[in-house]
Design a protein around this motif. Sequence first.
Motif, PDB file in Angstrom:
ATOM      1  N   VAL A  29      35.209  46.872  46.565  1.00 35.87           N
ATOM      2  CA  VAL A  29      34.512  47.943  45.853  1.00 35.87           C
ATOM      3  C   VAL A  29      35.399  49.174  45.787  1.00 35.87           C
ATOM      4  O   VAL A  29      35.971  49.601  46.792  1.00 35.87           O
ATOM      5  CB  VAL A  29      33.187  48.322  46.561  1.00 35.87           C
ATOM      6  N   ASN A  30      35.539  49.724  44.573  1.00 35.18           N
ATOM      7  CA  ASN A  30      36.119  51.057  44.432  1.00 35.18           C
ATOM      8  C   ASN A  30      35.243  51.849  43.461  1.00 35.18           C
ATOM      9  O   ASN A  30      34.118  51.433  43.155  1.00 35.18           O
ATOM     10  CB  ASN A  30      37.586  50.999  43.992  1.00 35.18           C
ATOM     11  N   GLU A  31      35.708  52.958  42.954  1.00 37.04           N
ATOM     12  CA  GLU A  31      34.866  53.834  42.138  1.00 37.04           C
ATOM     13  C   GLU A  31      34.376  53.163  40.862  1.00 37.04           C
ATOM     14  O   GLU A  31      33.311  53.486  40.348  1.00 37.04           O
ATOM     15  CB  GLU A  31      35.632  55.122  41.784  1.00 37.04           C
ATOM     16  N   THR A  32      35.152  52.253  40.332  1.00 37.33           N
ATOM     17  CA  THR A  32      34.814  51.672  39.030  1.00 37.33           C
ATOM     18  C   THR A  32      34.585  50.166  39.052  1.00 37.33           C
ATOM     19  O   THR A  32      34.141  49.597  38.048  1.00 37.33           O
ATOM     20  CB  THR A  32      35.940  51.954  38.013  1.00 37.33           C
ATOM     21  N   THR A  33      34.880  49.519  40.151  1.00 34.91           N
ATOM     22  CA  THR A  33      34.873  48.052  40.164  1.00 34.91           C
ATOM     23  C   THR A  33      34.171  47.509  41.402  1.00 34.91           C
ATOM     24  O   THR A  33      34.362  48.016  42.515  1.00 34.91           O
ATOM     25  CB  THR A  33      36.321  47.507  40.145  1.00 34.91           C
ATOM     26  N   THR A  34      33.377  46.482  41.202  1.00 36.27           N
ATOM     27  CA  THR A  34      32.848  45.691  42.305  1.00 36.27           C
ATOM     28  C   THR A  34      33.172  44.231  42.021  1.00 36.27           C
ATOM     29  O   THR A  34      32.812  43.709  40.956  1.00 36.27           O
ATOM     30  CB  THR A  34      31.326  45.860  42.443  1.00 36.27           C
ATOM     31  N   HIS A  35      33.878  43.616  42.940  1.00 37.91           N
ATOM     32  CA  HIS A  35      34.265  42.219  42.769  1.00 37.91           C
ATOM     33  C   HIS A  35      33.797  41.426  43.983  1.00 37.91           C
ATOM     34  O   HIS A  35      34.089  41.779  45.125  1.00 37.91           O
ATOM     35  CB  HIS A  35      35.792  42.092  42.639  1.00 37.91           C
ATOM     36  N   ARG A  36      33.062  40.343  43.721  1.00 37.75           N
ATOM     37  CA  ARG A  36      32.484  39.549  44.813  1.00 37.75           C
ATOM     38  C   ARG A  36      33.138  38.183  44.907  1.00 37.75           C
ATOM     39  O   ARG A  36      33.551  37.602  43.906  1.00 37.75           O
ATOM     40  CB  ARG A  36      30.972  39.402  44.615  1.00 37.75           C
ATOM     41  N   TYR A  37      33.191  37.685  46.120  1.00 34.10           N
ATOM     42  CA  TYR A  37      33.709  36.347  46.391  1.00 34.10           C
ATOM     43  C   TYR A  37      32.899  35.765  47.543  1.00 34.10           C
ATOM     44  O   TYR A  37      32.124  36.464  48.201  1.00 34.10           O
ATOM     45  CB  TYR A  37      35.207  36.397  46.732  1.00 34.10           C
ATOM     46  N   ILE A  56      41.962  34.419  35.539  1.00 35.95           N
ATOM     47  CA  ILE A  56      41.180  34.482  34.303  1.00 35.95           C
ATOM     48  C   ILE A  56      42.079  34.780  33.116  1.00 35.95           C
ATOM     49  O   ILE A  56      41.949  34.185  32.040  1.00 35.95           O
ATOM     50  CB  ILE A  56      40.056  35.537  34.434  1.00 35.95           C
ATOM     51  N   ARG A  57      43.030  35.674  33.305  1.00 37.77           N
ATOM     52  CA  ARG A  57      43.954  35.996  32.220  1.00 37.77           C
ATOM     53  C   ARG A  57      44.771  34.770  31.823  1.00 37.77           C
ATOM     54  O   ARG A  57      45.016  34.518  30.641  1.00 37.77           O
ATOM     55  CB  ARG A  57      44.889  37.133  32.633  1.00 37.77           C
ATOM     56  N   THR A  58      45.187  33.981  32.806  1.00 38.31           N
ATOM     57  CA  THR A  58      46.053  32.834  32.540  1.00 38.31           C
ATOM     58  C   THR A  58      45.291  31.646  31.975  1.00 38.31           C
ATOM     59  O   THR A  58      45.753  30.981  31.037  1.00 38.31           O
ATOM     60  CB  THR A  58      46.780  32.415  33.828  1.00 38.31           C
ATOM     61  N   TYR A  59      44.092  31.350  32.535  1.00 33.57           N
ATOM     62  CA  TYR A  59      43.410  30.098  32.197  1.00 33.57           C
ATOM     63  C   TYR A  59      42.140  30.280  31.367  1.00 33.57           C
ATOM     64  O   TYR A  59      41.583  29.294  30.870  1.00 33.57           O
ATOM     65  CB  TYR A  59      43.084  29.330  33.487  1.00 33.57           C
ATOM     66  N   GLN A  60      41.641  31.519  31.252  1.00 35.90           N
ATOM     67  CA  GLN A  60      40.497  31.801  30.389  1.00 35.90           C
ATOM     68  C   GLN A  60      39.259  30.979  30.752  1.00 35.90           C
ATOM     69  O   GLN A  60      38.529  30.491  29.884  1.00 35.90           O
ATOM     70  CB  GLN A  60      40.869  31.557  28.925  1.00 35.90           C
ATOM     71  N   VAL A  61      39.018  30.798  32.052  1.00 36.75           N
ATOM     72  CA  VAL A  61      37.808  30.110  32.522  1.00 36.75           C
ATOM     73  C   VAL A  61      37.259  30.878  33.725  1.00 36.75           C
ATOM     74  O   VAL A  61      37.988  31.661  34.357  1.00 36.75           O
ATOM     75  CB  VAL A  61      38.103  28.652  32.943  1.00 36.75           C
ATOM     76  N   PRO A  62      35.981  30.666  34.068  1.00 35.44           N
ATOM     77  CA  PRO A  62      35.425  31.314  35.258  1.00 35.44           C
ATOM     78  C   PRO A  62      36.155  30.870  36.526  1.00 35.44           C
ATOM     79  O   PRO A  62      36.690  29.762  36.596  1.00 35.44           O
ATOM     80  CB  PRO A  62      33.965  30.859  35.275  1.00 35.44           C
ATOM     81  N   VAL A  63      36.148  31.739  37.515  1.00 33.76           N
ATOM     82  CA  VAL A  63      36.822  31.466  38.785  1.00 33.76           C
ATOM     83  C   VAL A  63      35.823  31.603  39.935  1.00 33.76           C
ATOM     84  O   VAL A  63      35.136  32.616  40.042  1.00 33.76           O
ATOM     85  CB  VAL A  63      38.002  32.435  39.012  1.00 33.76           C
ATOM     86  N   THR A  64      35.747  30.584  40.758  1.00 33.79           N
ATOM     87  CA  THR A  64      34.973  30.638  42.001  1.00 33.79           C
ATOM     88  C   THR A  64      35.952  30.807  43.153  1.00 33.79           C
ATOM     89  O   THR A  64      36.862  29.988  43.321  1.00 33.79           O
ATOM     90  CB  THR A  64      34.150  29.353  42.209  1.00 33.79           C
ATOM     91  N   GLN A  65      35.762  31.867  43.922  1.00 42.32           N
ATOM     92  CA  GLN A  65      36.681  32.164  45.025  1.00 42.32           C
ATOM     93  C   GLN A  65      35.971  31.995  46.361  1.00 42.32           C
ATOM     94  O   GLN A  65      34.867  32.519  46.556  1.00 42.32           O
ATOM     95  CB  GLN A  65      37.196  33.593  44.902  1.00 42.32           C
ATOM     96  N   VAL A  66      36.625  31.285  47.259  1.00 43.93           N
ATOM     97  CA  VAL A  66      36.061  31.064  48.591  1.00 43.93           C
ATOM     98  C   VAL A  66      37.139  31.353  49.630  1.00 43.93           C
ATOM     99  O   VAL A  66      38.208  30.736  49.606  1.00 43.93           O
ATOM    100  CB  VAL A  66      35.552  29.622  48.769  1.00 43.93           C
ATOM    101  N   VAL A  67      36.856  32.283  50.527  1.00 46.05           N
ATOM    102  CA  VAL A  67      37.738  32.568  51.655  1.00 46.05           C
ATOM    103  C   VAL A  67      37.128  31.905  52.886  1.00 46.05           C
ATOM    104  O   VAL A  67      35.971  32.175  53.231  1.00 46.05           O
ATOM    105  CB  VAL A  67      37.899  34.078  51.894  1.00 46.05           C
ATOM    106  N   ILE A  68      37.889  31.034  53.529  1.00 42.92           N
ATOM    107  CA  ILE A  68      37.397  30.267  54.675  1.00 42.92           C
ATOM    108  C   ILE A  68      38.114  30.759  55.925  1.00 42.92           C
ATOM    109  O   ILE A  68      39.318  30.558  56.083  1.00 42.92           O
ATOM    110  CB  ILE A  68      37.626  28.764  54.464  1.00 42.92           C
ATOM    111  N   ASN A 122      35.863  22.971  33.689  1.00 39.92           N
ATOM    112  CA  ASN A 122      35.460  24.261  33.105  1.00 39.92           C
ATOM    113  C   ASN A 122      35.510  25.426  34.087  1.00 39.92           C
ATOM    114  O   ASN A 122      34.850  26.446  33.889  1.00 39.92           O
ATOM    115  CB  ASN A 122      34.037  24.146  32.528  1.00 39.92           C
ATOM    116  N   ARG A 123      36.284  25.285  35.147  1.00 35.19           N
ATOM    117  CA  ARG A 123      36.291  26.317  36.182  1.00 35.19           C
ATOM    118  C   ARG A 123      37.517  26.155  37.061  1.00 35.19           C
ATOM    119  O   ARG A 123      38.072  25.059  37.172  1.00 35.19           O
ATOM    120  CB  ARG A 123      35.009  26.203  37.022  1.00 35.19           C
ATOM    121  N   ILE A 124      37.928  27.235  37.715  1.00 31.24           N
ATOM    122  CA  ILE A 124      38.968  27.170  38.743  1.00 31.24           C
ATOM    123  C   ILE A 124      38.340  27.506  40.091  1.00 31.24           C
ATOM    124  O   ILE A 124      37.622  28.511  40.212  1.00 31.24           O
ATOM    125  CB  ILE A 124      40.130  28.125  38.433  1.00 31.24           C
ATOM    126  N   LEU A 125      38.582  26.657  41.058  1.00 33.24           N
ATOM    127  CA  LEU A 125      38.155  26.906  42.432  1.00 33.24           C
ATOM    128  C   LEU A 125      39.360  27.419  43.206  1.00 33.24           C
ATOM    129  O   LEU A 125      40.351  26.708  43.367  1.00 33.24           O
ATOM    130  CB  LEU A 125      37.608  25.630  43.067  1.00 33.24           C
TER     131      LEU A 125
END
Length: 274
Positions: A111-119, A83-95, A54-57
């Motif tokens: 972060v930009n004026e309209t978007t905040t995306h966390r990983y 998300i567009r391709t697989y329609q499931v939540p995505v957990t992102q980890v940068v090591i 149920n998720r993509i890592l």
Amino acid sequence: MSFDNVCKLLAEKYPFDFAKWLLPQEPKTIKVLKTELSIEPIRADFVTFLQTENRILHLEFQTKPQSKPPIPFRELDYSVRLIRTYQVPVTQVVIFLQETDDPIVFTDEYVNETTTHRYRVIRMWEQEPELFLNNLPLLPLAPLTRTNSPQGLLSQIANNVAKIVDRETKQDIAAYTEILAGLRFEKDFIRQLLSEDIMQESVIYQDIFQKGEGKEAVKFCLMLLNQRFGKLDSEIINRVKVLPVEQLENLGAALFNISEIADLVNWLNQEDHH
């Protein structure tokens, strides 16, 4: 084979172990997805996508913090595409593999004026070693973890490698470990870690040459050369790049008996006359 690619190979060979490390719940099923995304495809050499029930890592291994596009924006881009391709939540980890004080390794959002995306960000040099020492697929990452005693840490790693019963697995884990240890320790120090015959007999080592993959064989030899001698003269690099696969295999084996740059030059000169 780069340091980042070693980690990618590990994650794709042992996906359950990496998922158990990085996800809060152990997945029941998992598979490795292709690393090409459909919309204006980007091919990611050092990215791994693991799909659970149920998720993509999404794993990304980085030796250097700077990249184009910058890592935070790239994480947003990947997330939207996945998300567009697989329609499931995505957990992102940068090591991040190699210690640095660059601000990027302490950044976990775009972060930009309209978007905040966390990983999520993992700095290997801050990780406690026990998890890696006690998990065979993660063992090659152990040299990069926190320690006040490098000698003690490498001794523990060597002991754990020696305990691996299956010889093929032992050879592979030893090869991965020796390569990644080069990110942190001096070449002479690393030589105390694992015996040279294990590295030479490694399936990883042999496959690169037996499959006749010239480009990968060149990368592998140059990595070994850089690990042993540091930054190489451009003339030597160019001479290695034009060697046929058979001579690259000979060079890979000969490197374990070459201790000085002068010996390397002499070896190359001899090959030129064959």
